[in-house]
Design an enzyme around this catalytic site. Structure first.
Site, PDB file in Angstrom:
ATOM      1  N   ALA A  66       0.861  -1.180   0.000  1.00 50.36           N
ATOM      2  CA  ALA A  66       0.000   0.000   0.000  1.00 50.36           C
ATOM      3  C   ALA A  66       0.897   1.229   0.000  1.00 50.36           C
ATOM      4  O   ALA A  66       2.079   1.143   0.321  1.00 50.36           O
ATOM      5  CB  ALA A  66      -0.870  -0.017   1.243  1.00 50.36           C
ATOM      6  N   GLY A 105       0.300  -5.013   0.655  1.00 48.06           N
ATOM      7  CA  GLY A 105      -0.837  -4.926  -0.256  1.00 48.06           C
ATOM      8  C   GLY A 105      -0.508  -5.426  -1.654  1.00 48.06           C
ATOM      9  O   GLY A 105      -1.396  -5.900  -2.373  1.00 48.06           O
ATOM     10  N   GLU A 108      -0.821  -9.040  -1.497  1.00 43.25           N
ATOM     11  CA  GLU A 108      -2.247  -9.352  -1.344  1.00 43.25           C
ATOM     12  C   GLU A 108      -2.992  -9.230  -2.670  1.00 43.25           C
ATOM     13  O   GLU A 108      -3.918  -9.997  -2.945  1.00 43.25           O
ATOM     14  CB  GLU A 108      -2.864  -8.439  -0.276  1.00 43.25           C
ATOM     15  CG  GLU A 108      -2.338  -8.769   1.125  1.00 43.25           C
ATOM     16  CD  GLU A 108      -2.786  -7.755   2.156  1.00 43.25           C
ATOM     17  OE1 GLU A 108      -2.336  -6.595   2.080  1.00 43.25           O
ATOM     18  OE2 GLU A 108      -3.587  -8.114   3.036  1.00 43.25           O
ATOM     19  N   GLU A 128       3.578  -5.697   7.116  1.00 42.30           N
ATOM     20  CA  GLU A 128       2.732  -4.723   7.805  1.00 42.30           C
ATOM     21  C   GLU A 128       3.041  -4.612   9.292  1.00 42.30           C
ATOM     22  O   GLU A 128       2.970  -3.539   9.876  1.00 42.30           O
ATOM     23  CB  GLU A 128       1.248  -5.079   7.615  1.00 42.30           C
ATOM     24  CG  GLU A 128       0.692  -4.772   6.232  1.00 42.30           C
ATOM     25  CD  GLU A 128       0.909  -5.902   5.234  1.00 42.30           C
ATOM     26  OE1 GLU A 128       1.728  -6.804   5.498  1.00 42.30           O
ATOM     27  OE2 GLU A 128       0.262  -5.878   4.169  1.00 42.30           O
TER      28      GLU A 128
HETATM   29  N1  3HC Z   1       4.582   3.445   0.235  1.00 38.75           N
HETATM   30  C1  3HC Z   1       5.104   4.655  -0.031  1.00 38.75           C
HETATM   31  N2  3HC Z   1       6.392   4.861  -0.377  1.00 38.75           N
HETATM   32  C2  3HC Z   1       7.184   3.775  -0.433  1.00 38.75           C
HETATM   33  C3  3HC Z   1       6.716   2.494  -0.159  1.00 38.75           C
HETATM   34  C4  3HC Z   1       5.345   2.340   0.184  1.00 38.75           C
HETATM   35  N3  3HC Z   1       4.804   1.134   0.437  1.00 38.75           N
HETATM   36  N4  3HC Z   1       7.732   1.630  -0.291  1.00 38.75           N
HETATM   37  C5  3HC Z   1       8.807   2.349  -0.647  1.00 38.75           C
HETATM   38  N5  3HC Z   1       8.474   3.653  -0.736  1.00 38.75           N
HETATM   39  C6  3HC Z   1       9.363   4.752  -1.132  1.00 38.75           C
HETATM   40  C7  3HC Z   1      10.462   4.994  -0.123  1.00 38.75           C
HETATM   41  O1  3HC Z   1      10.047   5.882   0.879  1.00 38.75           O
HETATM   42  C8  3HC Z   1      11.559   5.567  -0.994  1.00 38.75           C
HETATM   43  O2  3HC Z   1      11.241   6.913  -1.217  1.00 38.75           O
HETATM   44  P1  3HC Z   1      12.396   8.002  -1.403  1.00 38.75           P
HETATM   45  O3  3HC Z   1      13.165   7.570  -2.599  1.00 38.75           O
HETATM   46  O4  3HC Z   1      11.662   9.259  -1.547  1.00 38.75           O
HETATM   47  O5  3HC Z   1      13.222   7.920  -0.129  1.00 38.75           O
HETATM   48  C9  3HC Z   1      11.382   4.830  -2.310  1.00 38.75           C
HETATM   49  O6  3HC Z   1      10.047   4.330  -2.307  1.00 38.75           O
HETATM   50  C10 3HC Z   1      12.333   3.666  -2.499  1.00 38.75           C
HETATM   51  O7  3HC Z   1      12.291   2.837  -1.347  1.00 38.75           O
HETATM   52  P2  3HC Z   1      13.613   2.252  -0.677  1.00 38.75           P
HETATM   53  O8  3HC Z   1      14.619   3.317  -0.547  1.00 38.75           O
HETATM   54  O9  3HC Z   1      13.184   1.535   0.540  1.00 38.75           O
HETATM   55  O10 3HC Z   1      14.088   1.249  -1.812  1.00 38.75           O
HETATM   56  P3  3HC Z   1      14.690  -0.206  -1.688  1.00 38.75           P
HETATM   57  O11 3HC Z   1      14.942  -0.659  -3.065  1.00 38.75           O
HETATM   58  O12 3HC Z   1      15.793  -0.217  -0.694  1.00 38.75           O
HETATM   59  O13 3HC Z   1      13.519  -1.118  -1.071  1.00 38.75           O
HETATM   60  C11 3HC Z   1      11.317  -1.970  -0.832  1.00 38.75           C
HETATM   61  C12 3HC Z   1      12.344  -1.309  -1.765  1.00 38.75           C
HETATM   62  C13 3HC Z   1      11.807  -3.369  -0.436  1.00 38.75           C
HETATM   63  C14 3HC Z   1      10.028  -2.080  -1.578  1.00 38.75           C
HETATM   64  C15 3HC Z   1      11.169  -1.124   0.446  1.00 38.75           C
HETATM   65  O14 3HC Z   1      10.921   0.204   0.068  1.00 38.75           O
HETATM   66  C16 3HC Z   1      10.049  -1.534   1.355  1.00 38.75           C
HETATM   67  O15 3HC Z   1      10.218  -2.430   2.151  1.00 38.75           O
HETATM   68  N6  3HC Z   1       8.899  -0.850   1.249  1.00 38.75           N
HETATM   69  C17 3HC Z   1       7.802  -0.996   2.152  1.00 38.75           C
HETATM   70  C18 3HC Z   1       7.050  -2.264   1.886  1.00 38.75           C
HETATM   71  C19 3HC Z   1       5.906  -2.353   2.837  1.00 38.75           C
HETATM   72  O16 3HC Z   1       6.016  -2.166   4.031  1.00 38.75           O
HETATM   73  N7  3HC Z   1       4.742  -2.678   2.299  1.00 38.75           N
HETATM   74  C20 3HC Z   1       3.579  -2.831   3.095  1.00 38.75           C
HETATM   75  C21 3HC Z   1       2.877  -1.548   3.229  1.00 38.75           C
HETATM   76  S1  3HC Z   1       1.455  -1.653   4.281  1.00 38.75           S
HETATM   77  C22 3HC Z   1       0.299  -2.417   3.343  1.00 38.75           C
HETATM   78  O17 3HC Z   1       0.576  -2.831   2.264  1.00 38.75           O
HETATM   79  C23 3HC Z   1      -1.070  -2.500   3.907  1.00 38.75           C
HETATM   80  C24 3HC Z   1      -1.917  -3.463   3.128  1.00 38.75           C
HETATM   81  O18 3HC Z   1      -1.983  -4.669   3.811  1.00 38.75           O
HETATM   82  C25 3HC Z   1      -3.313  -2.940   2.933  1.00 38.75           C
END
Ligand code: 3HC
Length: 692
Positions: A66, A105, A108, A128
């Site tokens: 998400a 997400g 999912e 999450e």
């Molecule tokens: N939402 C918004 N921004 C995100 C994001 C997300 N889910 N994931 C990454 N970004 C942004 C980062 O803030 C970063 O922004 P910046 O360049 O402005 O600093 C950019 O994308 C690149 O991210 P990373 O520097 O972390 O890049 P990496 O290549 O090192 O890692 C990744 C990529 C493995 C995808 C890592 O970013 C990550 O783990 N992201 C989060 C994944 C996550 O937690 N997903 C679950 C979200 S909650 C959810 O999905 C709820 C659902 O169940 C409804």
């Protein structure tokens, strides 16, 4: 190819429609992406010639979750329920084609599709929990139907990613396709689906593994026990457990509703807000206001470490682990041999715990060259000094290094307090000198304070930061001041802790309050672990503090079996009656009238001066942003991530409350509580520290 919206294209390959999401950097599931998916898939499904649909992403990854930045804002765009309708509920088979990281997400969404194919390098996961949330788009309901309840709980509670090979083995993906050939591979799979008349396969209808867990509450009880310690203080994990339990006990649609509600309930909690803040904070640290991201960095092919003690050894291991050769130098043969043996023993212990292959120890040890003379460091691209914490000794090392090190080498000191500029000043190349402050144990702790001297050149800073990332650390850029960011703030807490035990508390009272707040241990347990005699010497000791008295009695912490606490053979701490008496006698001698001190006061006295010091650090520009300070405390001192760091915590309870209390303390206890002007300003302007 037609554009569905700004981030989605629809194309055709014969009877197969391909919906492509292209929303850099990570295709997060923003309103645009949700709309594009819904409309693209619906359009494809409505076309009579289309027999199957492939959902794929452009760029570096499949949908990575998400859009975290959207949480807590008013809802916009297609809902996840609508997506479920067009994907899982769609009439034609849908295949998710996965590369990069299908997380949260994103994963999912893939589970809403009927089939999944992935390249071997793809990773999957439901992270999450690390954001103080639970999966909110069916993860807790669908995953157990594929993997079984135990595996699903493990994936959801650990938040850890798993590989494509594991995904295949656990039935999460249906096929792996050749690396770099995802589109072709997915089209091939889709053709097979069409040719063999495979129907849309809905995970919601797979009940066999769910039924196997029904009537077995012991599965959940075991998991609850296994994770209780890891999740001390955290809230979301209980909701995650409940959601999976519901998947077992209730029909799918009801489970979906309950999961969704639990997810929505968690979004506004302080814990999730804090954890989401930390997610972004840990990404902001790398950005340095006046150092462009594309500045050329220096290649670091070989590292020199001076000092083979605990710090030098731990520092070396980081580079060995990353495959970078290390030359380690000590003055005496014995000490050198001991240092090298300790490194090997640490690796051997990792092998014993099953976390490293024996062959990998040899690979690492082969990269290590011991030496007795600084001269062997002449070909190193980076030299890190980790000798005794004494300015004259360090300056002497740097004078010699200046003559020995090659022209472009970075000369770093691992000092935890000393002035980098004074160290740099004895060399003819202060632009090459900086601090690299590792935290003990240096091979384990994630934090690295990169200390920028007055003359440190930008490429050197950029190189040190990039290197931090390469060895798996989180680098925080800090300025020159006594103790830099972390220890400078810690000093405030230590001072108050010492005062508190004379005024009326006991060490174990202070430790309990700090532990209950969520830190791994309190200040006195920490002193016992580190050793009370750091920086203490018998010759100059004058029984003028409790610490000095304890050191004189040889109660120097865990290593001597006693410190503020008594320790048994297994190093379990017990409050010490003797220490209690020492404290009471000492306070009486000093004419201090002891009083009962409430837990609230202990907490405020330990934490508010730290926040105040953090404000001074910001004021003086010794940290770039409040969130950098928080990253230091979370990764270097075990500040609970669910409280977001000391500066975020101040914002949470209100900077005004902190200011008022500091002012009261200033009146009753003196100038060390005088509020930082920056804090006064934040309150006057009704701002938050994190927005500065
Ligand atoms: N939402 C918004 N921004 C995100 C994001 C997300 N889910 N994931 C990454 N970004 C942004 C980062 O803030 C970063 O922004 P910046 O360049 O402005 O600093 C950019 O994308 C690149 O991210 P990373 O520097 O972390 O890049 P990496 O290549 O090192 O890692 C990744 C990529 C493995 C995808 C890592 O970013 C990550 O783990 N992201 C989060 C994944 C996550 O937690 N997903 C679950 C979200 S909650 C959810 O999905 C709820 C659902 O169940 C409804």
């Amino acid at each position: 190819m037609t554009a569905v919206n700004s981030v989605t294209d629809l194309s055709r390959a014969g009877e197969i429609a391909v919906v492509t999401i292209n929303s850099p950097p990570v295709n997060a599931l923003s309103a645009d992406v949700r709309n594009g998916l819904r409309d693209g898939v619906a359009k494809a499904a409505a076309a009579p010639e289309v027999k199957a649909i492939v959902v794929i992403c452009a760029g570096r990854t499949f949908i990575a979750g998400a859009d975290i930045a959207e949480f807590g804002k008013p809802p916009r765009g297609a809902t996840l329920l609508e997506l479920q309708g067009v994907l899982e509920g769609g009439p034609k088979p849908i295949i998710a084609a996965i590369h990069g990281t299908a997380l949260g997400g994103g994963f999912e969404i893939a589970l809403m599709c009927h089939y999944r194919v992935a390249v071997p390098s793809a990773k999957f996961g439901l992270p999450e929990i690390k954001l103080g949330l639970i999966p909110g788009a069916g993860g807790t309901q669908r995953l157990p139907r594929l993997t079984g309840v135990e595996k699903a709980l493990d994936i959801i509670l650990s938040g850890a990613p798993f590989s494509a090979q594991e995904a295949l083995q656990w039935g999460v993906v249906d096929a792996l396709v050749e690396e770099g050939q995802l589109r072709e591979g997915a089209l091939g799979f889709a053709r097979k689906v069409i040719d063999t008349h495979m129907l849309p396969r809905k995970i919601r209808d797979l009940n066999e593994k769910i039924e196997a867990a029904r009537g077995h509450p012991e599965i959940f009880e075991k998991v609850r026990r296994d994770y209780a310690k890891k999740f001390r203080g955290f809230e979301a994990w209980q909701s995650a457990l409940r959601a999976v339990q519901v998947a077992v006990d209730l029909p799918f649609d009801e489970g979906m509703k309950l999961e969704r509600q639990a997810f929505l309930d968690l979004i506004p909690t302080e814990q999730s807000r804090a954890q989401r803040y930390v997610f972004f904070a840990e990404r902001k640290v790398w950005k340095i206001a006046d150092v462009p991201e594309d500045i050329p960095v220096l290649p670091i092919r070989k590292v020199g470490v001076i000092g083979a003690g605990t710090m030098g050894g731990g520092i070396s291991m980081n580079f060995l682990n990353a495959g970078i050769p290390v030359t380690i130098v000590e003055a005496e043969q014995d000490a050198l041999e001991r240092g090298v043996a300790t490194i090997r023993r640490n690796y051997d212990n990792t092998v014993k715990k099953g976390r490293m292959a024996a062959a990998d120890v040899e690979t690492r040890m082969r990269l290590l060259s011991p030496g007795l003379d600084l001269g062997v460091l002449s070909d190193c691209d980076l030299v890190i000094e980790a000798v005794y914490e004494d300015m004259a000794i360090k300056q002497d090392v740097f004078r010699k290094l200046d003559r020995i090190a090659k022209k472009d080498a970075i000369l770093a000191s691992n000092t935890s307090y000393l002035n980098i500029d004074e160290i740099a000043g004895v060399t003819g190349r202060p632009e090459s000198v900086l601090g690299m402050h590792f935290f003990s144990p240096a091979n384990v702790m994630r934090l690295l304070e990169v200390v920028r001297g007055a003359k440190t050149a930008k490429p050197m800073i950029a190189t040190a930061m990039q290197l931090a990332r390469k060895i798996g650390k989180i680098g925080v850029l800090v300025g020159v001041c006594h103790g830099f960011v972390g220890n400078r703030m810690l000093h405030q807490r230590q001072r108050e802790a010492q005062k508190l035990i004379l005024e009326g508390a006991m060490p174990w009272d202070v430790d309990r309050v700090i532990y209950d707040f969520g830190l791994p241990m309190g200040p006195f347990a920490m002193s016992d672990l580190a050793g009370l005699d750091i920086g203490w010497s018998k010759a100059t000791s004058k029984s003028s503090t409790i610490r000095e008295i304890l050191c004189e009695m040889d109660r120097r912490g865990q290593k001597t079996g006693a410190g503020y606490y008594d320790y048994d053979e297994a190093r379990h701490a017990k409050p010490s009656a003797l220490v209690e008496k020492i404290i009471l006698d000492f306070a009486a001698e000093q004419g201090i009238k002891r009083r009962p001190i409430a837990d609230d006061e202990i907490l405020a006295r330990c934490i508010y001066p730290m926040i105040n010091e953090g404000a001074k650090i910001l004021e003086e520009g010794k940290a770039q942003r409040a969130s950098d300070i928080d990253v230091v405390w979370i990764n270097g001192y075990g500040w609970p991530v669910y409280r977001g760091g000391p500066m975020f915590y101040a914002d949470l309870i209100g900077p005004e409350k902190v200011l008022t209390k500091l002012k009261q303390f200033e009146v009753t206890m003196g100038a060390e509580f005088k509020p930082a002007p920056l804090l006064e300003g934040v309150v006057a302007e009704k701002k938050r520290l994190q927005d500065l």
